[in-house]
Design a protein around this motif. Structure first.
Motif, PDB file in Angstrom:
ATOM      1  N   SER A 299     -10.835  18.221   0.949  1.00  0.00           N
ATOM      2  CA  SER A 299     -12.167  18.100   0.359  1.00  0.00           C
ATOM      3  C   SER A 299     -12.264  17.106  -0.796  1.00  0.00           C
ATOM      4  O   SER A 299     -13.302  16.521  -1.026  1.00  0.00           O
ATOM      5  N   GLY A 300     -11.196  16.901  -1.521  1.00  0.00           N
ATOM      6  CA  GLY A 300     -11.274  15.998  -2.667  1.00  0.00           C
ATOM      7  C   GLY A 300     -11.130  14.538  -2.258  1.00  0.00           C
ATOM      8  O   GLY A 300     -10.707  14.229  -1.143  1.00  0.00           O
ATOM      9  N   ALA A 301     -11.492  13.645  -3.179  1.00  0.00           N
ATOM     10  CA  ALA A 301     -11.294  12.223  -2.911  1.00  0.00           C
ATOM     11  C   ALA A 301      -9.806  11.910  -3.061  1.00  0.00           C
ATOM     12  O   ALA A 301      -9.141  12.457  -3.940  1.00  0.00           O
ATOM     13  N   VAL A 302      -9.295  11.032  -2.221  1.00  0.00           N
ATOM     14  CA  VAL A 302      -7.870  10.687  -2.272  1.00  0.00           C
ATOM     15  C   VAL A 302      -7.630   9.745  -3.450  1.00  0.00           C
ATOM     16  O   VAL A 302      -8.309   8.726  -3.583  1.00  0.00           O
ATOM     17  N   THR A 303      -6.666  10.089  -4.306  1.00  0.00           N
ATOM     18  CA  THR A 303      -6.483   9.261  -5.506  1.00  0.00           C
ATOM     19  C   THR A 303      -5.134   8.534  -5.540  1.00  0.00           C
ATOM     20  O   THR A 303      -4.836   7.847  -6.503  1.00  0.00           O
ATOM     21  N   GLY A 304      -4.311   8.715  -4.536  1.00  0.00           N
ATOM     22  CA  GLY A 304      -3.035   8.016  -4.529  1.00  0.00           C
ATOM     23  C   GLY A 304      -2.280   8.346  -3.265  1.00  0.00           C
ATOM     24  O   GLY A 304      -2.815   9.013  -2.374  1.00  0.00           O
ATOM     25  N   SER A 305      -1.047   7.851  -3.179  1.00  0.00           N
ATOM     26  CA  SER A 305      -0.263   8.207  -1.996  1.00  0.00           C
ATOM     27  C   SER A 305       1.223   8.271  -2.324  1.00  0.00           C
ATOM     28  O   SER A 305       1.681   7.680  -3.309  1.00  0.00           O
ATOM     29  N   VAL A 306       1.935   9.034  -1.503  1.00  0.00           N
ATOM     30  CA  VAL A 306       3.387   9.072  -1.614  1.00  0.00           C
ATOM     31  C   VAL A 306       3.956   8.544  -0.305  1.00  0.00           C
ATOM     32  O   VAL A 306       3.456   8.874   0.774  1.00  0.00           O
ATOM     33  N   VAL A 307       4.969   7.683  -0.434  1.00  0.00           N
ATOM     34  CA  VAL A 307       5.607   7.118   0.748  1.00  0.00           C
ATOM     35  C   VAL A 307       6.896   7.911   0.967  1.00  0.00           C
ATOM     36  O   VAL A 307       7.671   8.116   0.025  1.00  0.00           O
ATOM     37  N   VAL A 308       7.082   8.381   2.197  1.00  0.00           N
ATOM     38  CA  VAL A 308       8.218   9.278   2.447  1.00  0.00           C
ATOM     39  C   VAL A 308       9.181   8.684   3.476  1.00  0.00           C
ATOM     40  O   VAL A 308       8.799   7.820   4.266  1.00  0.00           O
ATOM     41  N   ASP A 309      10.430   9.163   3.460  1.00  0.00           N
ATOM     42  CA  ASP A 309      11.427   8.628   4.405  1.00  0.00           C
ATOM     43  C   ASP A 309      11.308   9.303   5.777  1.00  0.00           C
ATOM     44  O   ASP A 309      10.548  10.263   5.942  1.00  0.00           O
ATOM     45  N   VAL A 326      12.938  15.047  -2.632  1.00  0.00           N
ATOM     46  CA  VAL A 326      14.044  14.274  -2.046  1.00  0.00           C
ATOM     47  C   VAL A 326      13.573  13.307  -0.960  1.00  0.00           C
ATOM     48  O   VAL A 326      14.167  12.243  -0.763  1.00  0.00           O
ATOM     49  N   GLY A 327      12.470  13.653  -0.266  1.00  0.00           N
ATOM     50  CA  GLY A 327      12.002  12.799   0.825  1.00  0.00           C
ATOM     51  C   GLY A 327      11.083  11.674   0.376  1.00  0.00           C
ATOM     52  O   GLY A 327      10.655  10.844   1.181  1.00  0.00           O
ATOM     53  N   ILE A 328      10.779  11.625  -0.909  1.00  0.00           N
ATOM     54  CA  ILE A 328       9.800  10.631  -1.394  1.00  0.00           C
ATOM     55  C   ILE A 328      10.513   9.357  -1.844  1.00  0.00           C
ATOM     56  O   ILE A 328      11.453   9.411  -2.638  1.00  0.00           O
ATOM     57  N   VAL A 329      10.076   8.221  -1.275  1.00  0.00           N
ATOM     58  CA  VAL A 329      10.712   6.967  -1.668  1.00  0.00           C
ATOM     59  C   VAL A 329       9.856   6.152  -2.640  1.00  0.00           C
ATOM     60  O   VAL A 329      10.362   5.325  -3.377  1.00  0.00           O
ATOM     61  N   ARG A 330       8.542   6.395  -2.649  1.00  0.00           N
ATOM     62  CA  ARG A 330       7.684   5.635  -3.565  1.00  0.00           C
ATOM     63  C   ARG A 330       6.410   6.407  -3.872  1.00  0.00           C
ATOM     64  O   ARG A 330       5.927   7.189  -3.045  1.00  0.00           O
ATOM     65  N   VAL A 331       5.862   6.172  -5.054  1.00  0.00           N
ATOM     66  CA  VAL A 331       4.616   6.817  -5.456  1.00  0.00           C
ATOM     67  C   VAL A 331       3.616   5.710  -5.763  1.00  0.00           C
ATOM     68  O   VAL A 331       3.920   4.807  -6.539  1.00  0.00           O
ATOM     69  N   ASP A 332       2.447   5.741  -5.120  1.00  0.00           N
ATOM     70  CA  ASP A 332       1.434   4.707  -5.373  1.00  0.00           C
ATOM     71  C   ASP A 332       0.200   5.323  -6.014  1.00  0.00           C
ATOM     72  O   ASP A 332      -0.270   6.369  -5.571  1.00  0.00           O
ATOM     73  N   ALA A 339      -4.167  16.653  -7.683  1.00  0.00           N
ATOM     74  CA  ALA A 339      -4.991  15.648  -6.991  1.00  0.00           C
ATOM     75  C   ALA A 339      -4.712  15.675  -5.484  1.00  0.00           C
ATOM     76  O   ALA A 339      -3.684  16.188  -5.042  1.00  0.00           O
ATOM     77  N   VAL A 340      -5.650  15.099  -4.714  1.00  0.00           N
ATOM     78  CA  VAL A 340      -5.425  14.952  -3.269  1.00  0.00           C
ATOM     79  C   VAL A 340      -4.760  13.590  -3.043  1.00  0.00           C
ATOM     80  O   VAL A 340      -5.268  12.568  -3.509  1.00  0.00           O
ATOM     81  N   VAL A 341      -3.611  13.598  -2.366  1.00  0.00           N
ATOM     82  CA  VAL A 341      -2.932  12.325  -2.100  1.00  0.00           C
ATOM     83  C   VAL A 341      -2.577  12.203  -0.620  1.00  0.00           C
ATOM     84  O   VAL A 341      -2.411  13.198   0.087  1.00  0.00           O
ATOM     85  N   ASP A 342      -2.488  10.972  -0.165  1.00  0.00           N
ATOM     86  CA  ASP A 342      -2.055  10.695   1.202  1.00  0.00           C
ATOM     87  C   ASP A 342      -0.534  10.689   1.267  1.00  0.00           C
ATOM     88  O   ASP A 342       0.131  10.292   0.304  1.00  0.00           O
ATOM     89  N   ILE A 343      -0.024  11.091   2.423  1.00  0.00           N
ATOM     90  CA  ILE A 343       1.418  11.010   2.672  1.00  0.00           C
ATOM     91  C   ILE A 343       1.606   9.921   3.734  1.00  0.00           C
ATOM     92  O   ILE A 343       1.008  10.012   4.818  1.00  0.00           O
ATOM     93  N   ARG A 344       2.369   8.905   3.408  1.00  0.00           N
ATOM     94  CA  ARG A 344       2.541   7.784   4.344  1.00  0.00           C
ATOM     95  C   ARG A 344       3.993   7.574   4.709  1.00  0.00           C
ATOM     96  O   ARG A 344       4.879   7.790   3.882  1.00  0.00           O
ATOM     97  N   ALA A 345       4.212   7.120   5.950  1.00  0.00           N
ATOM     98  CA  ALA A 345       5.564   6.715   6.359  1.00  0.00           C
ATOM     99  C   ALA A 345       5.846   5.363   5.713  1.00  0.00           C
ATOM    100  O   ALA A 345       4.926   4.714   5.193  1.00  0.00           O
TER     101      ALA A 345
END
Ligand code: GLU
Length: 397
Positions: A299-309, A326-332, A339-345
């Motif tokens: 429901s919330g607006a997406v404010t960032g993303s985490v890039v995962v392995d 441990v699975g997160i390689v980058r934070v954008d 907050a609501v964030v996207d999870i990206r490969a």
């Protein structure tokens, strides 16, 4: 009917996606959300097209007579307001003019809906929402109860974004996303997006004669996202990209969606009866029972993303696990805890979305660390949980 067709094909032959598709096509949808884009309800000069409203009303009246419940998400306020003010039909750059146009145009829009539906004995109601109304649990629940009562009273509710007060932080920005959120809110059985394009093509059909209409989509792939990137459509604010974003939310909620050409005679009835028109996105297995989880994660607006392995992608997709640092390689982006964030490969492909339990800053300092290596000083606030996004607050697309 459903059972017969599936068993006739043999359990081994019918893929789960095909079986699901047959099942949801054969089960006649009862509660529908029809989203109508600006280009569908206006003529070439940008005026609201009365013939369209009459045609829509007669199709909807027929569906209601057959036992369906119908809710409309309608664009067109801004363009109708510009027309009424005698301004050119292109979106004005300054926000007060745009919001004033929306205020005037919304009245025009309601008038057109009422004029088309009333002679058929159907009342039309109007609800204007912002993203803030959906993100706030209390107003979300009030909206849900009101819409439910309007269905029970036999009205067709017309919903639009409350453009007159929406500012960036609380804007949906496009009615495709609004329609998806509303459909999740009312637990619709099917969403129909009436557009000025027949559906999603493999390439832009205006410039590539080999472009093929994609009839059915059971899962999101990089090719599909790419196809949407090149397709655009007319006067509204959303192109194919926002339609796909809507489909993504709906598939996660288990609700099928069809994109089709709104000007095609009788198209709504065709879609409801299961005729092969436009592009159909299958709803997947996600159950309506997960309403609270869907609301929290989407429901919330997406404010960032985490890039995962790759390991994390597998854990989320195949094992339904939580996302661990441990699975997160980058934070954008810059965001706070909650907050609501996207999870990206790592390829950039969108895997899921959820509520983050660390601020961007805190997450950057623990990214890549195993749970064992994390000490209480790394944990945000008084939380005793190590998850970056808990599976109960996450939707995997
Ligand atoms: N809410 C806008 C309007 O009524 C339209 C947004 C959209 O086209 O997606 O004009």
């Amino acid at each position: 009917m459903t059972v017969m067709m599936t068993s006739e094909m043999g359990a081994q032959q019918a893929s789960p996606a095909l079986a699901r598709s047959l099942e949801s096509r054969c089960a006649r949808p009862r509660r529908l959300v029809i989203k109508i884009g600006t280009s569908t309800l206006t003529d070439e000069s940008g005026k609201l097209d009365s013939r369209f409203f009459l045609e829509l009303a007669s199709q909807v009246a027929q569906l209601i007579a057959e036992g369906c419940e119908v809710l409309v998400v309608s664009s067109g306020a801004i363009i109708a307001g510009l027309e009424a003010f005698g301004l050119p039909p292109s979106r004005p750059g300054d926000i007060p003019t745009l919001q004033a146009a929306a205020a005037l145009g919304q009245v025009e829009l309601s008038r057109h809906y009422a004029a088309a539906f009333e002679p058929l004995g159907i009342k039309t109601a109007q609800v204007l929402l912002t993203r803030g109304d959906i993100a706030n649990r209390e107003s979300y629940l009030y909206a849900r109860d009101t819409l439910q009562r309007l269905f029970e009273m036999g009205a067709v509710t017309v919903i639009n974004e409350n453009d007159t007060i929406a500012v960036d932080e609380i804007r949906f920005g496009d009615n495709d996303t609004l329609a998806a959120q509303v459909a999740i809110l009312v637990k619709a059985d099917l969403v129909i997006l009436l557009s000025d394009i027949e559906g999603l093509y493999t390439a832009d059909p205006r410039i590539d004669e080999d472009a093929q209409l994609i009839r059915e989509i059971g899962a999101f792939t990089e090719e599909i996202v790419q196809a949407a990137g090149v397709a655009a459509s007319g006067k509204g604010s959303g192109g194919m990209v926002t339609k796909l974003e809507a489909a993504r939310l709906l598939m996660a909620a288990g609700i099928p969606m069809v994109i089709c050409e709104g000007s095609r005679h009788g198209v709504v009835a065709e879609v409801v009866s299961g005729t092969n028109v436009g592009t159909r996105f299958e709803g997947g297995h996600a159950a309506h029972g997960k309403a609270r989880k869907l609301w929290r994660a989407l429901s919330g607006a997406v404010t960032g993303s985490v890039v995962v392995d790759d390991g994390a992608v597998k854990a989320l997709r195949d094992r339904g696990g939580s996302l661990l640092p441990v699975g997160i390689v980058r934070v954008d982006g810059s965001f706070e805890r909650g907050a609501v964030v996207d999870i990206r490969a790592q390829s950039g492909f969108l895997i899921g979305r959820g509520i983050i339990r660390y601020s961007a800053e805190a997450l950057t300092s623990v990214a890549g660390m195993t749970s064992g290596a994390l000490s209480s000083k790394d944990l945000p606030g008084a939380s005793t949980k190590y998850e970056a996004i808990h599976r109960d607050e996450m939707v995997v697309f």
